[in-house]
Write a protein that holds these residues in place. Structure first.
Motif, short mmCIF file in Angstrom:
data_model
loop_
_atom_site.label_atom_id
_atom_site.label_comp_id
_atom_site.label_asym_id
_atom_site.label_seq_id
_atom_site.Cartn_x
_atom_site.Cartn_y
_atom_site.Cartn_z
N LEU A 1 0.82 -1.22 0.00
CA LEU A 1 0.00 0.00 0.00
C LEU A 1 0.85 1.27 0.00
O LEU A 1 0.39 2.33 0.38
N VAL B 1 -5.95 7.12 4.62
CA VAL B 1 -6.82 7.06 3.44
C VAL B 1 -6.46 5.84 2.59
O VAL B 1 -7.34 5.10 2.13
N GLY B 2 -5.16 5.63 2.43
CA GLY B 2 -4.71 4.48 1.64
C GLY B 2 -5.22 3.17 2.23
O GLY B 2 -5.70 2.30 1.52
N ALA C 1 -11.64 -1.23 1.94
CA ALA C 1 -12.99 -1.11 1.38
C ALA C 1 -13.06 -1.86 0.05
O ALA C 1 -13.99 -2.61 -0.20
N ARG C 2 -12.05 -1.65 -0.77
CA ARG C 2 -12.04 -2.30 -2.06
C ARG C 2 -12.06 -3.82 -1.92
O ARG C 2 -12.81 -4.52 -2.56
N ARG C 3 -11.20 -4.35 -1.07
CA ARG C 3 -11.03 -5.79 -1.01
C ARG C 3 -12.18 -6.49 -0.34
O ARG C 3 -12.58 -7.57 -0.74
N ILE D 1 -7.80 2.69 4.32
CA ILE D 1 -9.25 2.56 4.24
C ILE D 1 -9.67 2.19 2.82
O ILE D 1 -10.51 1.30 2.61
N ASN D 2 -9.07 2.84 1.84
CA ASN D 2 -9.38 2.51 0.45
C ASN D 2 -9.12 1.04 0.16
O ASN D 2 -9.96 0.35 -0.43
N ALA D 3 -7.96 0.57 0.58
CA ALA D 3 -7.59 -0.81 0.29
C ALA D 3 -8.56 -1.78 0.94
O ALA D 3 -9.04 -2.72 0.31
#
Ligand SMILES: Nc1ncnc2c1ncn2[C@@H]1O[C@H](COP(=O)(O)OP(=O)(O)OP(=O)(O)O)[C@@H](O)[C@H]1O
Ligand SMILES: [Mg+2]
Lengths: 427, 280
Positions: free
Chosen positions: A308, A410-411, A417-419, A413-415
């Motif tokens: 990440l 942010v990185g 959420a996506r997975r 949370i994004n990761a």
């Protein structure tokens, strides 16, 4: 304005966090110690008939109905690299134990070949096979399988005794193995006097005593309570790192596979459905079965921080002039940033105000304060508390302390959420 | 009713087989029997010559070693009681018979039990033989024993061994088969030979069960002493037998009690040995 990248390798952009991490060796590159080629196993009297049906692609139920033979393994092929921990996973009855026992022929494969260091185990005569079992394999069992009539020492030295080693020598080796697993002082006790965790330590010592290259472990920690289990997993990883054993570990618990950290062989109905690291399997499940298998997994504990990374816009070197550095930062519009030494090792963080305060003629180090850092090999779960406590992005370093990039909330949370929304969408 | 199916001449067959065997073997067996029975007689006389207190003390020590002072005192009192009843010499004769029969039963039964446990085919042959040996009235063995071994202690031992050996075979096999599969698998995984697996894992773990079998064998040998006396075994059995023939109830009862006391002492001691063999 070019970002200063004082590293000897590329940092990928934030959009494509596919980074080759130094120090994280890829198992595939190492030489294969065990090669399993096209191994099948059918249990029952009409095995020839069952094998032809299996080759014709008929499924387990049909073969069982027609011939009354159970299919244990269905054309299984994989390699185990020297010094890796390979975890064989799957639901109950998927053939994990059968697979493991085929490796040292406690169960005779019906077809296919198994090579260990090039030697064809499947073709060995009984005497050669015995010799091979004595010197090449150590085995640890789910319910310990300690001999109740022998002391812990007697159990641990069993393999050496069977080899015909003289008593003083085998005592020494056994005592060393006992010490290695932390059972010092318990050697004269009997298995019934030990707790489950200690029994399995003894089981591990027995497997280690003969100094075999390969450890076969069948659900070795499944009978232990969760806390002891986690300790044992950590200790096994530690031992493996120290002794460079090759371990084939059967487990039905994905969390355990992740904790052990090696590649995973996922089995279903006697066949392999996917081979890869936990991360890879999580990211790209080969079949819906695999996706279902991994859907309950806590992504944060699998995902490594190294995957990440975000690049750092400006990195300062310790030998730069403080005033010039401050100017550069001002121009780039960033108030504070990270500082590395000549070798790229992280020194700490600094900001424009601190740089300006450095008296003329003095080095930039004066302005550096220490900062939080996480290892690239840490899981996101381990990094979370550090990231949460920091206002800025947290520095990510490799084993030698070199700066690789940063990670921020942010990185993460994004990761996550996506997975967890759709594992297949994640890269 | 008119039976048209001819009778199977089982009795004639048995006679023919026995005649043939007697013809072929009895020369040898009788010669062996002679020397063995001389030897038994010598051994018995020798032990009878030992002062009873020494033997009593020896048993007391043995009992103390395997169990403790309770059993030790109990067995010494038991033997003293037999001595007091003036049944010492017959007791020694019986003891020698029981010990020899048991030794023979172990010598034959233990290997047979091991083979039967490791080899299913052997088991299929041995199992029905044992069932027959134990259910057939034991008098029946006495009949063929006499032409082969003549009247005397060897015939008695022969009949006793056939009757008393099955528990040793059965429980040896059972003990080995009962060893958890995980443990034999562990032994295999460490590359044991068949012999190593047997000696280092299977037999030690089967030992308590085997000892229980031997205990039963001893008890069954003792239960044969009266029958064995019919073909000249002597000892306590003869006391009972002659009392029965002369309708001397008191003397018969006294000898019966003596057999029971001896049985209890031997039983308790071997049970303790069996218990000590238990893995922890
Ligand atoms: N000795 C045997 N005889 C007949 N069938 C067998 C035998 N051993 C295993 N099998 C069959 O082979 C299949 C695989 O069994 P195996 O024990 O390898 O499963 P497993 O993945 O280890 O399961 P578990 O997690 O329950 O230990 C099962 O369907 C089982 O019924
Ligand atoms: Mg299993």
């Amino acid at each position: 304005m070019t970002a200063l990248v004082p590293f000897n390798f590329d940092i990928g952009s934030a959009a494509s966090p596919s980074i080759k991490m130094p120090g994280v060796k890829t198992a595939e590159k190492r030489t294969a110690l065990i090669e399993v080629q096209d191994v099948s196993k059918v249990f029952g009297d009409r095995s020839a008939e069952a094998l032809t049906m299996l080759d014709a692609g008929e499924d387990r139920a049909a073969i069982l109905a027609r011939t009354g033979t159970a299919v244990g393994l269905n054309h299984v092929s994989f390699d185990v690299a020297e010094g890796e921990i390979l975890v064989v996973m799957g639901l109950s009855g998927s053939g994990k134990s059968t697979m493991l026992r085929c490796l040292n022929r406690l169960i005779e494969p019906s077809s296919g070949t198994i090579r260990v260091r090039g030697a064809d185990v499947t073709a060995m005569a009984p005497a050669a096979l015995r010799d091979f079992r004595r010197h090449s394999f150590g085995m640890v069992f789910q319910h310990f399988a300690l001999f109740p009539h022998r002391t812990i020492l007697g159990n641990v030295e069993f393999g050496l005794e069977v080899q015909g080693m003289a008593k003083p020598a085998r005592r020494d080796s056994a005592m060393r193995a006992i010490e290695l697993v932390g059972l010092k002082g318990w050697d004269a006790r009997y298995p019934s006097e030990l707790s489950g965790g200690m029994k399995q330590r003894a089981g591990l010592a027995r497997a280690l005593a003969a100094d075999a290259a390969v450890l076969l472990m069948d659900e070795a920690f499944s009978a232990l309570d969760p806390l002891i289990r986690r300790d044992m997993q950590q200790e096994l990883v530690e031992l493996q790192r120290r002794l460079q054993k090759t371990i084939v570990f059967v487990s039905h618990d994905l969390d355990e596979a992740i904790a052990l950290g090696g590649r995973i062989v996922l089995m279903k109905d006697g066949a392999i459905v996917q081979v890869g690291t936990a991360e890879a399997i999580l990211a790209h499940p080969a079949t819906p079965y695999v996706a279902r298998f991994v859907e309950h997994i806590d992504v944060a504990s699998v995902l490594k921080v190294g995957a990440l990374l975000a690049a750092v816009p400006i990195v300062l070197r310790s030998q730069e002039d403080p005033a010039e550095a401050a100017n550069r930062m001002e121009a780039a519009g960033c108030g504070n940033t990270l500082v590395v030494d000549a070798a790229g090792r992280l020194l700490g963080r600094t900001d424009i105000a601190a740089l300006r305060r450095v008296p003329n003629g003095q080095g930039l180090e004066r302005a550096v304060r220490s900062c939080a850092r996480v290892a690239a090999t840490a899981s996101v779960k381990q990094a979370l508390p550090v990231v949460a406590a920091e206002a800025e992005a947290v520095a990510v370093v490799d084993e030698d302390g070199r700066l690789l990039g940063t990670i921020d909330r942010v990185g993460i949370i994004n990761a996550l959420a996506r997975r967890s929304a759709n594992p297949e969408a994640a890269s | 009713m008119n039976w048209s199916v001819p009778r199977i001449p089982l009795d004639t067959w048995c006679d023919a087989a026995l005649d043939w065997l007697t013809e072929a073997l009895s020369g040898v067996t009788r010669a062996i029997s002679h020397s063995v029975s001389d030897w038994i007689a010598e051994l018995t006389t020798l032990l009878q010559a030992v002062p009873p207190p020494m033997i009593i003390l020896a048993f007391g020590l043995l009992a103390w070693r395997v169990s403790g002072w309770r059993l030790s005192i109990g067995s010494m009192l038991g033997f003293a009681f037999l001595w007091n009843l003036r049944l010492w010499d017959p007791m020694v004769t019986t003891l020698v018979m029981v010990v020899l029969s048991t030794a023979a039963s172990i010598a034959i039964g233990l290997p047979l039990g091991i083979v039967a446990a490791l080899n299913a085919r052997t088991w299929r042959v041995v199992a029905p033989c044992m069932d027959m040996a134990q259910t057939m009235p034991s008098f029946v063995y006495l009949i063929p024993a006499i032409p082969f071994f003549g009247l005397g202690p060897v015939s008695a031992c022969f009949a006793t061994v056939i009757f008393a050996m099955p528990p040793t075979i059965r429980l040896t096999a059972l003990g080995i088969l009962q060893v958890p599969g995980e443990l034999t698998e562990a032994a295999d995984a460490f590359g044991t030979t068949r012999w190593q697996k047997l000696v280092k894992v299977q037999l030690p773990l089967a030992l308590p069960t085997i000892m229980a079998g031997i205990n039963q064998t001893i008890m069954l040998s003792l239960s044969m002493v009266v029958i064995a006396a019919m073909i000249g075994a002597g000892g306590l059995g003869r006391e009972v037998w002659s009392a029965i023939q002369r309708l001397e109830a008191g003397r018969g009862f006294q000898a019966g009690v003596a057999i029971a006391v001896l049985a209890i002492i031997l039983d308790r001691i071997t049970q303790q040995v069996s218990r000590r063999a238990q893995p922890r």
